[in-house]
Design a protein around this motif. Structure first.
Motif, PDB file in Angstrom:
ATOM      1  N   UNK A  52       0.942   5.453   5.818  1.00 42.03           N
ATOM      2  CA  UNK A  52       0.772   5.013   4.424  1.00 42.03           C
ATOM      3  C   UNK A  52      -0.106   3.769   4.377  1.00 42.03           C
ATOM      4  N   UNK A  53       0.107   2.841   5.309  1.00 44.92           N
ATOM      5  CA  UNK A  53      -0.725   1.632   5.354  1.00 44.92           C
ATOM      6  C   UNK A  53      -2.168   1.983   5.697  1.00 44.92           C
ATOM      7  N   UNK A  54      -2.365   2.965   6.585  1.00 44.28           N
ATOM      8  CA  UNK A  54      -3.720   3.427   6.927  1.00 44.28           C
ATOM      9  C   UNK A  54      -4.397   3.972   5.668  1.00 44.28           C
ATOM     10  N   UNK A  55      -3.662   4.788   4.910  1.00 41.44           N
ATOM     11  CA  UNK A  55      -4.223   5.376   3.682  1.00 41.44           C
ATOM     12  C   UNK A  55      -4.525   4.293   2.649  1.00 41.44           C
ATOM     13  N   UNK A  56      -3.606   3.341   2.474  1.00 40.81           N
ATOM     14  CA  UNK A  56      -3.812   2.255   1.503  1.00 40.81           C
ATOM     15  C   UNK A  56      -5.053   1.433   1.820  1.00 40.81           C
ATOM     16  N   UNK A  57      -5.195   1.045   3.100  1.00 43.31           N
ATOM     17  CA  UNK A  57      -6.195   0.043   3.488  1.00 43.31           C
ATOM     18  C   UNK A  57      -7.509   0.609   3.995  1.00 43.31           C
ATOM     19  N   UNK A  58      -7.474   1.808   4.574  1.00 38.06           N
ATOM     20  CA  UNK A  58      -8.657   2.341   5.232  1.00 38.06           C
ATOM     21  C   UNK A  58      -8.850   1.777   6.628  1.00 38.06           C
ATOM     22  N   UNK A  59      -7.912   0.958   7.081  1.00 34.29           N
ATOM     23  CA  UNK A  59      -7.967   0.412   8.450  1.00 34.29           C
ATOM     24  C   UNK A  59      -7.435   1.463   9.428  1.00 34.29           C
ATOM     25  N   UNK A  60      -7.799   1.317  10.696  1.00 35.91           N
ATOM     26  CA  UNK A  60      -7.282   2.249  11.698  1.00 35.91           C
ATOM     27  C   UNK A  60      -5.825   1.923  12.022  1.00 35.91           C
ATOM     28  N   UNK A  61      -5.114   2.923  12.540  1.00 31.09           N
ATOM     29  CA  UNK A  61      -3.719   2.706  12.943  1.00 31.09           C
ATOM     30  C   UNK A  61      -3.650   1.623  14.009  1.00 31.09           C
ATOM     31  N   UNK A  62      -4.591   1.629  14.925  1.00 28.64           N
ATOM     32  CA  UNK A  62      -4.583   0.633  16.009  1.00 28.64           C
ATOM     33  C   UNK A  62      -4.757  -0.787  15.454  1.00 28.64           C
ATOM     34  N   UNK A  63      -5.628  -0.957  14.468  1.00 33.52           N
ATOM     35  CA  UNK A  63      -5.825  -2.273  13.848  1.00 33.52           C
ATOM     36  C   UNK A  63      -4.525  -2.756  13.219  1.00 33.52           C
ATOM     37  N   UNK A  64      -3.856  -1.885  12.468  1.00 35.05           N
ATOM     38  CA  UNK A  64      -2.606  -2.259  11.823  1.00 35.05           C
ATOM     39  C   UNK A  64      -1.502  -2.558  12.838  1.00 35.05           C
ATOM     40  N   UNK A  65      -1.477  -1.815  13.940  1.00 34.91           N
ATOM     41  CA  UNK A  65      -0.514  -2.107  15.011  1.00 34.91           C
ATOM     42  C   UNK A  65      -0.802  -3.483  15.609  1.00 34.91           C
ATOM     43  N   UNK A  66      -2.079  -3.787  15.805  1.00 37.15           N
ATOM     44  CA  UNK A  66      -2.468  -5.096  16.338  1.00 37.15           C
ATOM     45  C   UNK A  66      -2.029  -6.213  15.382  1.00 37.15           C
ATOM     46  N   UNK A  67      -2.223  -6.003  14.082  1.00 40.57           N
ATOM     47  CA  UNK A  67      -1.788  -7.000  13.105  1.00 40.57           C
ATOM     48  C   UNK A  67      -0.273  -7.179  13.148  1.00 40.57           C
ATOM     49  N   UNK A  68       0.449  -6.094  13.402  1.00 37.73           N
ATOM     50  CA  UNK A  68       1.913  -6.197  13.549  1.00 37.73           C
ATOM     51  C   UNK A  68       2.271  -7.015  14.779  1.00 37.73           C
ATOM     52  N   UNK A  69       1.563  -6.766  15.875  1.00 40.88           N
ATOM     53  CA  UNK A  69       1.817  -7.515  17.113  1.00 40.88           C
ATOM     54  C   UNK A  69       1.541  -9.009  16.930  1.00 40.88           C
ATOM     55  N   UNK A  70       0.558  -9.348  16.083  1.00 34.77           N
ATOM     56  CA  UNK A  70       0.212 -10.747  15.822  1.00 34.77           C
ATOM     57  C   UNK A  70       1.125 -11.409  14.795  1.00 34.77           C
ATOM     58  N   UNK A  71       1.926 -10.612  14.092  1.00 33.24           N
ATOM     59  CA  UNK A  71       2.820 -11.155  13.067  1.00 33.24           C
ATOM     60  C   UNK A  71       2.199 -11.231  11.679  1.00 33.24           C
ATOM     61  N   UNK A  72       1.006 -10.660  11.513  1.00 31.02           N
ATOM     62  CA  UNK A  72       0.386 -10.617  10.193  1.00 31.02           C
ATOM     63  C   UNK A  72       1.192  -9.672   9.300  1.00 31.02           C
ATOM     64  N   UNK A  73       1.547  -8.521   9.856  1.00 29.08           N
ATOM     65  CA  UNK A  73       2.431  -7.571   9.179  1.00 29.08           C
ATOM     66  C   UNK A  73       3.787  -7.629   9.865  1.00 29.08           C
ATOM     67  N   UNK A  74       4.843  -7.401   9.118  1.00 32.14           N
ATOM     68  CA  UNK A  74       6.197  -7.510   9.661  1.00 32.14           C
ATOM     69  C   UNK A  74       6.937  -6.186   9.490  1.00 32.14           C
ATOM     70  N   UNK A  75       6.961  -5.367  10.566  1.00 30.86           N
ATOM     71  CA  UNK A  75       7.700  -4.101  10.478  1.00 30.86           C
ATOM     72  C   UNK A  75       9.213  -4.339  10.455  1.00 30.86           C
TER      73      UNK A  75
END
Length: 200
Positions: free
Chosen positions: A9-32
């Motif tokens: 859903x985040x990939x669809x919303x943003x157009x970012x790749x899944x890997x980019x969003x996972x990286x942002x999660x690892x950095x704490x930008x996104x909080x799963x």
């Protein structure tokens, strides 16, 4: 009512790749959701997404727009961390006594999620302090177009002319220009269009 969403859903919303969003999660930008974060292969991260703030969907869109204007990831995290308490603290407590509609109007992010046109100016100083100021607020982009149709550029001359634009707030906090080396402007109506259905 969906309270969590997957990475797709985040990939669809943003157009970012899944890997980019996972990286942002690892950095704490996104909080799963804690129970789904870094669980290894076969486990998929879930992200809070309950209305009215839409949880991490809001922050994924915000981060994506900052990333598009080449803001460093460390600064993106600083900006989001400075704004996040306004949305997550209240959502966790349940509906406020004044109701969600009124509560959303108390913050620029909430106003934009309610469909109001909001332009936010963001500054980061040399000490990595983040300051934000709403420099334009209007009921919608159509309201701005109506004003432009009545008053071509440079023709608003007196107080009576301003009665037509009573619902539009515009100001530039001059301290931003002198104090901050870097300032960024975001049209939150466009940033949150996938959540609000606004035409971008």
């Amino acid at each position: 009512m969906t309270t969590t969403v997957g990475l797709s859903v985040l990939v669809k919303d943003t157009g970012e790749s899944a890997r980019t969003l996972q990286h942002w999660s690892d950095l704490g930008i996104l909080k799963p959701v804690t129970s789904t974060h870094k669980q290894g292969r076969g486990y998929h991260r879930e992200f809070p997404a309950a209305p009215p703030w839409h949880g991490e969907r809001t922050w994924a869109l915000f981060a994506s727009h900052l990333n598009r204007i080449r803001i460093p990831l460390g600064d993106i995290k600083l900006i989001i961390d400075s704004l996040r308490p306004f949305t997550t603290d209240t959502a966790a407590l349940g509906e406020p006594p004044i109701g969600w509609q009124k509560h959303l109007q108390t913050h620029s992010i909430g106003q934009a999620l309610s469909g109001r046109l909001v332009v936010l100016l963001i500054g980061i100083d040399e000490n990595k302090e983040v300051r934000c100021a709403e420099i334009l607020g209007a009921p919608s982009a159509e309201a701005i177009k109506e004003v432009e149709a009545v008053f071509p550029k440079g023709t608003i001359s007196d107080k009576e002319d301003f009665t037509i634009i009573k619902d539009i707030d515009a100001s530039i906090p001059w301290e931003f220009i002198g104090e901050f080396a870097s300032n960024y402007m975001l049209n939150l109506e466009k940033v949150f269009a996938p959540l609000t259905g606004a035409q971008s």
